[in-house]
Design an enzyme around this catalytic site. Structure first.
Site, PDB file in Angstrom:
ATOM      1  N   CYS A  79     -37.145  35.536  91.216  1.00  0.00           N
ATOM      2  CA  CYS A  79     -35.923  34.915  91.766  1.00  0.00           C
ATOM      3  C   CYS A  79     -36.133  34.872  93.136  1.00  0.00           C
ATOM      4  O   CYS A  79     -36.869  33.994  93.563  1.00  0.00           O
ATOM      5  CB  CYS A  79     -34.581  35.902  91.509  1.00  0.00           C
ATOM      6  N   HIS A 182     -34.759  37.168  85.977  1.00  0.00           N
ATOM      7  CA  HIS A 182     -34.625  38.471  86.469  1.00  0.00           C
ATOM      8  C   HIS A 182     -35.193  39.238  85.104  1.00  0.00           C
ATOM      9  O   HIS A 182     -34.517  39.824  84.335  1.00  0.00           O
ATOM     10  CB  HIS A 182     -33.402  39.091  86.800  1.00  0.00           C
ATOM     11  N   GLU A 184     -36.015  42.176  84.690  1.00  0.00           N
ATOM     12  CA  GLU A 184     -35.798  43.622  84.878  1.00  0.00           C
ATOM     13  C   GLU A 184     -34.393  44.069  84.338  1.00  0.00           C
ATOM     14  O   GLU A 184     -34.081  45.231  84.391  1.00  0.00           O
ATOM     15  CB  GLU A 184     -35.957  44.145  86.463  1.00  0.00           C
TER      16      GLU A 184
END
Length: 203
Positions: A79, A182, A184
């Site tokens: 990002c 993202h 994560e």
């Protein structure tokens, strides 16, 4: 053990640290130039790219990171990190003093900040990446609007209509990897695992 630093100035660096630790890497927060020593790789997390730019310069990290990128250290940006790895930002943030934000650069691409809309326009999409299918989360995400011949496009999402081509959301250029989304926050290990393999020379 593979040592991977995560730039920990702003943004969701904790989630990246946790994802890397789950995969068996030694994950270390990076806040000073000394923290960059003896790393096998570096992650630049999501957050506010203009803030990451400003803080990295204030803490003396910007130039050392540029040097590591040019020397071949594997670096992954998600990002805001994708914006920081782009050679060109189409719509850079402008400070109160009139200065346009800067990137670390390294990937021959132009990115557009907030290309998919504001926070309320966040969405999820199933992507294919390196043989894996997983749900990707896009939050105020950028996109690569132009890439050079050395850039490998790894994932796209469909355009909004027939006049819009597939939109580029994951790229690689040699030692550098970048995604609009993202990984994560989803629990999927595909991207972090791929990056660990890059740091080990296996991808």
């Amino acid at each position: 053990m593979t040592r991977i630093g995560v730039l920990a100035l702003q943004g969701d660096f904790r989630e990246h640290l946790q994802a890397l630790i789950r995969l068996g890497a030694a994950a270390l927060p990076v806040r000073t130039p000394q923290d960059l020593e003896h790393l096998d790789g570096l992650v630049i997390p999501g957050g506010e790219s203009s803030v990451i730019d400003r803080l990295s310069r204030n803490y003396g990290l910007a130039e050392p990171i540029r040097t590591l990128i040019s020397s071949g250290l594997p670096v992954y940006g998600s990002c805001a990190g994708m914006i920081m790895l782009a050679d060109q930002i189409e719509n850079p943030a402008i400070s109160a003093t009139g200065q346009a934000q800067r990137s670390f650069g390294g990937i021959d691409m132009t990115v557009r900040r907030n290309a998919f809309g504001r926070q309320v326009d966040s969405f999820e999409s199933v992507l294919e990446f390196a043989g894996h299918s997983f749900e990707a989360v896009f939050i105020r995400a950028p996109e690569a609007v132009q890439v050079g011949p050395a850039v490998q496009v790894l994932s796209t999402v469909p355009g909004q209509n027939r006049a819009v081509h597939d939109r580029i959301v994951a790229v690689r250029q040699e030692n550098l990897l970048a995604t609009s989304f993202h990984p994560e926050v989803t629990g999927s290990n595909a991207i972090h695992e791929f990056f660990i393999h890059m740091t080990q020379g296996d991808a």
